[in-house]
Design a protein around this motif. Structure first.
Motif, PDB file in Angstrom:
ATOM      1  N   LEU A 276      23.059  54.408  -2.932  1.00  0.00           N
ATOM      2  CA  LEU A 276      24.224  55.247  -2.986  1.00  0.00           C
ATOM      3  C   LEU A 276      25.497  54.169  -2.602  1.00  0.00           C
ATOM      4  CD1 LEU A 276      25.448  58.164  -3.218  1.00  0.00           C
ATOM      5  CD2 LEU A 276      25.169  58.166  -0.445  1.00  0.00           C
ATOM      6  N   PHE A 277      25.184  53.308  -1.802  1.00  0.00           N
ATOM      7  CA  PHE A 277      26.395  52.233  -1.331  1.00  0.00           C
ATOM      8  C   PHE A 277      26.894  51.514  -2.834  1.00  0.00           C
ATOM      9  CE2 PHE A 277      27.646  48.135  -0.160  1.00  0.00           C
ATOM     10  CZ  PHE A 277      28.841  48.340   0.808  1.00  0.00           C
TER      11      PHE A 277
ATOM     12  N   GLY B 246      30.330  49.933  -6.485  1.00  0.00           N
ATOM     13  CA  GLY B 246      29.995  48.866  -7.297  1.00  0.00           C
ATOM     14  C   GLY B 246      29.509  47.515  -7.206  1.00  0.00           C
ATOM     15  N   ALA B 247      28.963  47.449  -5.912  1.00  0.00           N
ATOM     16  CA  ALA B 247      28.391  46.330  -5.065  1.00  0.00           C
ATOM     17  C   ALA B 247      27.066  46.001  -5.728  1.00  0.00           C
ATOM     18  CB  ALA B 247      28.608  46.277  -3.473  1.00  0.00           C
TER      19      ALA B 247
ATOM     20  N   ARG C  32      32.209  47.068   2.074  1.00  0.00           N
ATOM     21  CA  ARG C  32      33.172  46.973   0.678  1.00  0.00           C
ATOM     22  C   ARG C  32      34.176  48.049   1.134  1.00  0.00           C
ATOM     23  NH1 ARG C  32      30.481  43.015   0.471  1.00  0.00           N
ATOM     24  NH2 ARG C  32      29.145  42.229  -1.068  1.00  0.00           N
ATOM     25  N   ARG C  33      35.238  47.882   0.177  1.00  0.00           N
ATOM     26  CA  ARG C  33      36.358  48.902  -0.006  1.00  0.00           C
ATOM     27  C   ARG C  33      36.153  49.441  -1.382  1.00  0.00           C
ATOM     28  NH1 ARG C  33      41.874  47.591   3.088  1.00  0.00           N
ATOM     29  NH2 ARG C  33      41.273  46.275   4.496  1.00  0.00           N
ATOM     30  N   VAL C  34      36.331  50.913  -1.084  1.00  0.00           N
ATOM     31  CA  VAL C  34      36.364  51.663  -2.264  1.00  0.00           C
ATOM     32  C   VAL C  34      37.489  52.680  -2.322  1.00  0.00           C
ATOM     33  CG1 VAL C  34      35.103  53.450  -0.969  1.00  0.00           C
ATOM     34  CG2 VAL C  34      34.997  53.610  -3.652  1.00  0.00           C
ATOM     35  N   LYS C  35      38.052  52.892  -3.455  1.00  0.00           N
ATOM     36  CA  LYS C  35      39.275  53.783  -3.551  1.00  0.00           C
ATOM     37  C   LYS C  35      38.922  54.957  -3.894  1.00  0.00           C
ATOM     38  CE  LYS C  35      43.962  52.977  -5.151  1.00  0.00           C
ATOM     39  NZ  LYS C  35      44.954  52.107  -5.884  1.00  0.00           N
TER      40      LYS C  35
ATOM     41  N   GLY D 178      43.292  56.909  -1.094  1.00  0.00           N
ATOM     42  CA  GLY D 178      43.490  55.357  -1.275  1.00  0.00           C
ATOM     43  C   GLY D 178      41.895  54.625  -1.019  1.00  0.00           C
ATOM     44  N   GLU D 179      42.483  53.402  -0.062  1.00  0.00           N
ATOM     45  CA  GLU D 179      41.321  52.654   0.152  1.00  0.00           C
ATOM     46  C   GLU D 179      40.353  53.030   1.296  1.00  0.00           C
ATOM     47  OE1 GLU D 179      42.598  48.516   0.339  1.00  0.00           O
ATOM     48  OE2 GLU D 179      41.958  48.047  -1.426  1.00  0.00           O
ATOM     49  N   VAL D 180      39.267  53.026   1.246  1.00  0.00           N
ATOM     50  CA  VAL D 180      38.408  53.551   2.210  1.00  0.00           C
ATOM     51  C   VAL D 180      37.423  52.267   2.582  1.00  0.00           C
ATOM     52  CG1 VAL D 180      36.393  54.865   3.121  1.00  0.00           C
ATOM     53  CG2 VAL D 180      38.390  56.028   1.968  1.00  0.00           C
TER      54      VAL D 180
END
Length: 423
Positions: free
Chosen positions: A202-203, A208-209, A226-229, A234-236
């Motif tokens: 799921l991560f 996209g990691a 990792r950061r995800v938008k 915005g970024e989380v």
């Protein structure tokens, strides 16, 4: 050879299957299984003497070189079973520690596993080296000297102290990184759950990691961040943490406390559950018990029932009375429900999201750039003095912080402050 023991009840077949999966994850090949049920543990063998003889005979008959017991044995029970069977005996805690030792990849993870192993070993030292007693020498110090057992204890104690010092230093560095992340108001979401529930899959699907994924218990030990938008937020920051298991050894919980800090400091817990697991409700409670133990029991939680493709269920969202999602049914492997999960995650990570109109002077241009970077701006109007009028969606706490920045002020009209809670 696997030994399952039920105390006060028969052995649960699903517990036996999980223990067999643990053994397979450690690289063993099962050749036989012996089940026992007792009202209370036997002080000498944990199992009764008759069952202990059965274990010895079965291990000899199947040529097993290792006996794994799905319970926590005392050092004396472990030694007595080894003497009786003539084979190495390992309890549940020792098996999990061995798996962790194989899987640790980062420097911190290896230190944590070594600390847990030494803490476990310190209680299991036996007096087997008396022929190596030696004199310490000196007035008042003559006598039998320091035995090998005492030397081992002293060396282990010294090594444990060194490891704790190194881990404390690494924990401070991790805290510094966490503090830097907190200075920039980016919400943190920690993925938690029972081992092999699909957290890393799921991560990877959300970020996209390329975190390591395998159909085995404790495939992931080292935390990955990792950061995800997310749309509207915005970024989380997403943090993938180590999976939990029933009766997780206390040595591991203590050693991995700094790693589990990612969960304790998160704004939201993404609790991943294997929807195809017949004992999923029990697994959920076991994970929550560990979370309470590390001080993360009060953090908001969004439960993701993963692997719905194995049950043939459609993706769906279950919301609470406040309209915020409490459950999402999805499949990380097939991608079903991931769009719904992203929407639910954006709403759950910012439950106090409001629509607010702000006035920004030229000196607050950096604030404007930051708001655009975080995808918080919904509309912008240029003012005659060169400043900006921005319609933004932000958390109430973030709005309060922004209004304390020089050059940022709320827009007031005849109806009062233009503010509306986002539904």
């Amino acid at each position: 050879m696997l030994v399952g023991v039920g105390i006060g009840h028969p052995v649960d077949p699903s517990d036996t299957a999980e223990f067999a999966a643990l053994a397979a994850s450690a690289g063993t090949v099962g050749v036989a299984t012996v089940l026992a049920s007792r009202e209370r543990p036997d002080p000498k063998y944990f199992v009764g003497s008759g069952k202990a003889d059965e274990i010895r005979a079965c291990s000899e008959q199947n040529d097993a070189d290792l006996v794994l017991v799905d319970q926590t044995l005392t050092p004396s029970q472990e030694r007595n079973l080894e003497k009786l069977t003539g084979r190495r005996v390992l309890d549940r805690n020792g098996l999990i520690l061995d798996i962790f030792a194989q899987r640790a990849r980062s420097f911190e993870g290896k230190l944590q596993v070594e600390l847990a192993q030494l803490s476990h070993l310190a209680t299991r030292l036996v007096r087997g080296w008396t022929h190596l007693e030696r004199q310490k020498g000196g007035i008042g110090l003559r006598g039998p000297g320091e035995t090998q057992l005492e030397t081992d204890r002293r060396l282990i104690g010294k090594r444990i102290k060194t490891l704790r010092g190194r881990l404390t230093k690494l924990a401070r560095q991790r805290d510094t990184s966490r503090h830097v992340r907190k200075e920039v108001p980016v919400p943190t979401v920690a993925l938690v759950g029972y081992t092999n529930a699909g957290k890393s899959t799921l991560f990877n699907a959300l970020t996209g990691a390329s975190a390591f994924v395998a159909d085995q218990l404790f495939a992931t030990l080292d935390p990955t961040v990792r950061r995800v938008k997310l749309s509207g937020v915005g970024e989380v920051v997403l943090a993938d943490t180590v999976g939990f298991v029933r009766e997780l050894p206390h040595e591991l919980v203590a050693a991995f406390r700094s790693t589990l800090q990612e969960a304790r400091d998160a704004d939201l817990l993404l609790h991943v559950v294997d929807a195809s697991d017949p004992r999923r409700d029990e697994r959920i409670e076991q994970v929550r018990e560990v979370l309470r133990g590390i001080g993360a029991g009060e953090i908001r939680e969004l439960v993701v029932f993963n692997k719905i493709d194995l049950r043939g269920e459609p993706p769906r969202i279950v919301r609470g009375a406040d309209g915020i999602a409490t459950q999402v049914w999805a499949s990380a492997a097939t991608g079903q429900g991931l769009g719904e999960l992203r929407d639910a995650l954006a709403r759950a990570v910012r439950p106090n999201l409001v629509h607010r109109t702000l006035l920004l002077d030229l000196q607050a241009a950096a604030v404007r750039s930051d708001l655009y970077r975080r995808d918080a701006v919904r509309a912008e109007r240029q003012r005659e003095d060169g400043g900006w009028e921005l319609d933004v969606e932000l958390d109430l706490n973030e709005v309060a912080k922004l209004l304390g920045v020089k050059g940022v002020s709320p827009l007031n009209d005849s109806a009062g402050t233009r503010e509306q809670r986002v539904a």
